[in-house]
Design a protein around this motif. Structure first.
Motif, PDB file in Angstrom:
ATOM      1  N   LYS A 157       0.837  -1.215   0.000  1.00 32.18           N
ATOM      2  CA  LYS A 157       0.000   0.000   0.000  1.00 32.18           C
ATOM      3  C   LYS A 157       0.865   1.255   0.000  1.00 32.18           C
ATOM      4  CE  LYS A 157      -3.860   2.307   2.305  1.00 32.18           C
ATOM      5  NZ  LYS A 157      -3.260   3.648   2.156  1.00 32.18           N
ATOM      6  N   ALA A 158       1.940   1.252   0.779  1.00 31.48           N
ATOM      7  CA  ALA A 158       2.808   2.430   0.840  1.00 31.48           C
ATOM      8  C   ALA A 158       3.429   2.713  -0.528  1.00 31.48           C
ATOM      9  CB  ALA A 158       3.900   2.227   1.887  1.00 31.48           C
ATOM     10  N   PHE A 159       3.944   1.681  -1.191  1.00 29.06           N
ATOM     11  CA  PHE A 159       4.523   1.875  -2.524  1.00 29.06           C
ATOM     12  C   PHE A 159       3.450   2.319  -3.518  1.00 29.06           C
ATOM     13  CE2 PHE A 159       7.736  -1.531  -1.200  1.00 29.06           C
ATOM     14  CZ  PHE A 159       8.710  -0.603  -0.867  1.00 29.06           C
ATOM     15  N   GLY A 160       2.254   1.699  -3.420  1.00 28.10           N
ATOM     16  CA  GLY A 160       1.165   2.085  -4.316  1.00 28.10           C
ATOM     17  C   GLY A 160       0.740   3.523  -4.112  1.00 28.10           C
ATOM     18  N   ASP A 161       0.687   3.966  -2.852  1.00 30.01           N
ATOM     19  CA  ASP A 161       0.331   5.357  -2.556  1.00 30.01           C
ATOM     20  C   ASP A 161       1.398   6.305  -3.090  1.00 30.01           C
ATOM     21  OD1 ASP A 161      -1.973   4.510  -1.334  1.00 30.01           O
ATOM     22  OD2 ASP A 161      -1.223   4.752   0.720  1.00 30.01           O
ATOM     23  N   ALA A 162       2.661   5.906  -2.984  1.00 21.12           N
ATOM     24  CA  ALA A 162       3.746   6.746  -3.508  1.00 21.12           C
ATOM     25  C   ALA A 162       3.596   6.934  -5.011  1.00 21.12           C
ATOM     26  CB  ALA A 162       5.093   6.110  -3.181  1.00 21.12           C
ATOM     27  N   GLN A 166       2.930  10.414  -6.998  1.00 19.37           N
ATOM     28  CA  GLN A 166       3.954  10.837  -7.959  1.00 19.37           C
ATOM     29  C   GLN A 166       4.207   9.707  -8.961  1.00 19.37           C
ATOM     30  OE1 GLN A 166       7.528  12.428  -6.135  1.00 19.37           O
ATOM     31  NE2 GLN A 166       8.707  12.249  -8.025  1.00 19.37           N
ATOM     32  N   PRO A 167       3.447   9.648 -10.043  1.00 15.40           N
ATOM     33  CA  PRO A 167       3.555   8.532 -11.000  1.00 15.40           C
ATOM     34  C   PRO A 167       4.946   8.356 -11.599  1.00 15.40           C
ATOM     35  CG  PRO A 167       1.551   9.802 -11.388  1.00 15.40           C
ATOM     36  CD  PRO A 167       2.364  10.575 -10.397  1.00 15.40           C
ATOM     37  N   ASP A 168       5.765   9.419 -11.608  1.00 15.61           N
ATOM     38  CA  ASP A 168       7.105   9.289 -12.195  1.00 15.61           C
ATOM     39  C   ASP A 168       8.171   8.943 -11.153  1.00 15.61           C
ATOM     40  OD1 ASP A 168       7.188  11.665 -10.827  1.00 15.61           O
ATOM     41  OD2 ASP A 168       8.106  12.826 -12.449  1.00 15.61           O
ATOM     42  N   HIS A 169       7.760   8.500  -9.959  1.00 21.20           N
ATOM     43  CA  HIS A 169       8.727   8.098  -8.929  1.00 21.20           C
ATOM     44  C   HIS A 169       9.169   6.668  -9.243  1.00 21.20           C
ATOM     45  CE1 HIS A 169      10.676   7.454  -5.103  1.00 21.20           C
ATOM     46  NE2 HIS A 169      10.337   8.662  -4.672  1.00 21.20           N
ATOM     47  N   PHE A 170      10.225   6.571 -10.037  1.00 21.11           N
ATOM     48  CA  PHE A 170      10.597   5.242 -10.543  1.00 21.11           C
ATOM     49  C   PHE A 170      11.076   4.323  -9.427  1.00 21.11           C
ATOM     50  CE2 PHE A 170      14.894   6.961 -10.500  1.00 21.11           C
ATOM     51  CZ  PHE A 170      15.699   5.850 -10.274  1.00 21.11           C
ATOM     52  N   ARG A 171      11.655   4.875  -8.357  1.00 18.23           N
ATOM     53  CA  ARG A 171      12.136   4.005  -7.273  1.00 18.23           C
ATOM     54  C   ARG A 171      10.972   3.328  -6.566  1.00 18.23           C
ATOM     55  NH1 ARG A 171      17.415   4.564  -6.938  1.00 18.23           N
ATOM     56  NH2 ARG A 171      18.390   6.547  -7.536  1.00 18.23           N
ATOM     57  N   ALA A 172       9.867   4.050  -6.394  1.00 18.11           N
ATOM     58  CA  ALA A 172       8.690   3.428  -5.769  1.00 18.11           C
ATOM     59  C   ALA A 172       8.135   2.325  -6.660  1.00 18.11           C
ATOM     60  CB  ALA A 172       7.624   4.482  -5.487  1.00 18.11           C
ATOM     61  N   ARG A 173       8.115   2.563  -7.975  1.00 12.75           N
ATOM     62  CA  ARG A 173       7.656   1.515  -8.902  1.00 12.75           C
ATOM     63  C   ARG A 173       8.600   0.311  -8.857  1.00 12.75           C
ATOM     64  NH1 ARG A 173       3.543   2.687 -12.255  1.00 12.75           N
ATOM     65  NH2 ARG A 173       2.952   4.885 -12.522  1.00 12.75           N
ATOM     66  N   HIS A 174       9.893   0.595  -8.830  1.00 15.58           N
ATOM     67  CA  HIS A 174      10.894  -0.476  -8.729  1.00 15.58           C
ATOM     68  C   HIS A 174      10.659  -1.289  -7.464  1.00 15.58           C
ATOM     69  CE1 HIS A 174      15.535  -1.418  -8.658  1.00 15.58           C
ATOM     70  NE2 HIS A 174      14.798  -2.503  -8.571  1.00 15.58           N
ATOM     71  N   ASN A 175      10.493  -0.618  -6.339  1.00 17.56           N
ATOM     72  CA  ASN A 175      10.315  -1.316  -5.070  1.00 17.56           C
ATOM     73  C   ASN A 175       8.989  -2.062  -5.022  1.00 17.56           C
ATOM     74  OD1 ASN A 175      12.802  -0.505  -3.992  1.00 17.56           O
ATOM     75  ND2 ASN A 175      11.962   1.454  -3.332  1.00 17.56           N
ATOM     76  N   LEU A 176       7.959  -1.503  -5.632  1.00 13.13           N
ATOM     77  CA  LEU A 176       6.688  -2.208  -5.701  1.00 13.13           C
ATOM     78  C   LEU A 176       6.844  -3.491  -6.512  1.00 13.13           C
ATOM     79  CD1 LEU A 176       3.681  -2.451  -5.161  1.00 13.13           C
ATOM     80  CD2 LEU A 176       3.254  -0.879  -7.071  1.00 13.13           C
ATOM     81  N   GLY A 177       7.564  -3.410  -7.615  1.00  8.81           N
ATOM     82  CA  GLY A 177       7.837  -4.606  -8.410  1.00  8.81           C
ATOM     83  C   GLY A 177       8.590  -5.652  -7.606  1.00  8.81           C
TER      84      GLY A 177
END
Length: 599
Positions: A157-162, A166-177
């Protein structure tokens, strides 16, 4: 001179990255007032931007000495120390900053990041609760610590909220993956990795993670491309090299095995880890002469490093050069200093093969301080005790008490065990899509699945996990208490599955004797077993006690054998030597082993 005006001019120049003008302003102040704290602080910032970290640290420390309650100076010193990897010192600086000014948000955020690097994630979460505003970066940091604390749903949820903020926060997308892959949901992770790669195409670790997810879902061509892209971006990315060459090995592309290292060394000829990783890959493939040549080339190019001298020691011992190998072990241990535990453990293995058990035990004792739960360490200690006639071997291994077979419960929703096993077998067969065994595992004549099997979401695998969990709970509850025992002392009320996979063995397939170095409790669960009646004695059995140390038959003994049957689970300590007897015929054997760690 107007000190405040001069400092303001310097700060304005610093913000413009006009470092010469900034330095001139601050030096003018320090010429008239050598202990002016702000000028010292900002001179440190100038030196840090110039890459002169030693001088920057001196200025920051002079600033904190001149003004002990200047929270900003303490925070700047902490940031520099953190950048240099000196995290414990950085934490002390951030503590001093917050003592001076508890409202300094940057220091609180920085302190949380350092706690994460130190592995103190519960404390990091407490710190992050007080950080405002709640930005995508703050949510990403929370997600990282929540994941490490095992709170995967909250982390997701935290990564998804990030990402939502901010849709261009690639580190959050990376960590969610990464989290989704950890949870056995690689297919869901791939769109997040793909978008993160679009946003940050030149991040090698991201490309590596994307490749791993593609591999897990069976996209071998995509994984191949992404692994190679990660290597192109970072030629000494040894994890990407190892994964790529594992892919080639398991899918029959032996002509490509090892080639990536040869190409990368042209781009990074001064990388000792790259030479060592290349040699390790060749050694696992049985190409010891080639591996030794790679190590020798690395040592010609570079000053001796612990990893290269250690690797040469191993290869010399295999080649029969006992004197040269032991000399290299001694040199590698000296070079490694406080980081020599794994080398000492490796030398203990070599000394055991040479029959020098007392010396091996001394090396194991030296390694234990840094590696108290390393299961290979205890396996070799037990082996040396047995060969010396030491009664502690029976205390350590206690095969009758610690090796426990049982039939698992029939999972909820299935009429009988046979129906469950047939459905499970069909799902597992679809996952065995490789042509050869992993290069670095114990099986021979079979294949092994990727990823954490018990994290997969198929209903039949979820049912398997539930039944296995109940069996493990009963096993742990029945263990006696002994705080002095390396196995029993880790007994706890909870546990986690730290690794799980499936193995398919064909006729004449078997497991060489081995241990599970990072586990606590290990297992074999039998989904399907071949009919071995009429075969050789003990065909297909799991055996315990006979080591994989290369001692020869005159020094080996099998302490216990168990003949498996479909639906049987065998649990045992991870340090216990185990392997299988080969079976013949066209049938296959399917198992789902796993490792368990105490919670």
């Amino acid at each position: 001179m107007d000190v405040n005006a001069q400092i303001a001019n310097g700060l304005a120049a610093l913000r413009r990255r006009d470092l010469k003008r900034a330095e001139a302003s601050f030096q003018q102040v320090l010429l008239h007032a050598p202990q002016q704290a702000q000028a010292l602080h900002f001179m440190g910032a100038v030196r840090q931007l110039e890459g002169k970290h030693g001088e920057a640290e001196q200025f920051f420390r002079h600033a904190t000495d001149a003004a002990p309650t200047d929270a900003g100076a303490h925070n700047s010193l902490g940031s520099l120390l953190s950048t240099l990897g000196r995290n414990k010192e950085a934490l002390a600086s951030f503590d001093a900053a917050l003592k001076a000014d508890p409202t300094l948000k940057q220091a609180r955020s920085n302190r949380a990041l350092v706690l994460q690097r130190l592995g103190r994630h519960a404390e990091a979460l407490e710190e992050l609760q007080g950080v405002t505003p709640v930005t995508a970066s703050v949510l990403n940091s929370r997600g990282l610590s929540l994941k490490e604390c095992g709170r995967l749903a909250e982390a997701e949820k935290a990564f998804g909220d990030a990402v939502a903020i901010q849709p261009d926060h690639f580190r959050a997308r990376h960590n969610l993956g990464n989290l989704l892959c950890t949870d056995g949901r690689a297919r869901e992770a791939i769109p997040h990795y793909r978008e993160a790669v679009r946003l940050a195409p030149k991040v090698a670790d991201l490309r590596f993670a994307f490749a791993t997810a593609l591999y897990d879902v069976g996209d071998m061509a995509g994984a191949d491309q992404e692994f190679r892209t990660a290597i192109a971006l970072k030629p000494d990315h040894t994890d990407a090299h190892e994964a790529l060459n594992r892919l080639y090995w398991q899918h029959g592309k032996r002509d490509l095995h090892g080639k990536s290292y040869q190409v990368a060394l042209k781009a990074a000829p001064m990388s000792a880890p790259l030479y060592a990783a290349f040699a390790r890959t060749l050694e696992m493939a049985g190409r010891n002469t080639d591996a030794l040549a790679v190590v020798e080339e690395g040592l010609r190019m570079l000053a001796p490093t612990p990893e290269l001298v250690h690797r040469r020691a191993r290869l010399r011992m295999v080649a029969g050069d006992e004197q040269g190998g032991l000399a290299d072990y001694a040199a590698a241990i000296k070079l490694a200093g406080d980081g020599a535990a794994t080398i000492s453990l490796d030398r203990a293995k070599a000394l055991t093969r040479l029959g020098r058990y007392g010396e091996a035990l001394e090396d194991l004792a030296r390694a234990e301080a840094a590696l108290p739960y390393d299961q290979e360490l205890w396996a070799y200690r037990g082996l040396c005790w047995r060969l010396l006639g030491d009664a502690r071997e029976a205390w350590l291994n206690n095969y009758d008490a610690f090796v426990q077979p049982c039939l698992i419960d029939v999972p909820v929703g299935y009429s009988n065990r046979e129906a469950f096993l047939q459905e499970l077998r069909d799902v597992l067969l679809a996952l065995h899509d490789k042509s050869a065994q992993p290069i670095d595992q114990s099986l021979r004549g079979g294949t092994q699945t990727n990823g954490a099997l018990l994290n997969r979401k198929e209903p039949v695998i979820a049912a398997l996990r539930a039944s296995l969990s109940r069996a493990v709970e009963r096993y742990i509850a029945a263990l006696p208490d002994d705080p002095t025992h390396p196995f029993l002392s880790r007994k706890s009320d909870g546990f986690t599955f730290s690794g799980s996979w499936s193995v398919l063995l064909r006729g004449d397939g078997f497991h060489v004797n081995h241990v599970h170095p990072k586990g606590w409790i290990s297992s074999a669960f039998y989904v399907g077993v071949p009919d071995t009646t009429g075969g050789t004695p003990h065909a297909g059995a799991i055996k315990f006690g006979e080591s994989g140390a290369g001692l020869g038959p005159d020094r080996e003994t099998v302490a216990r054998r168990i003949q498996p049957q479909a639906g049987m689970l065998v649990l045992f300590p991870s340090y216990m030597w185990h392997g299988t007897e080969a079976f013949t015929g066209p049938a296959i054997r399917i198992t789902t082993p796993f490792d368990v760690l105490p919670a």
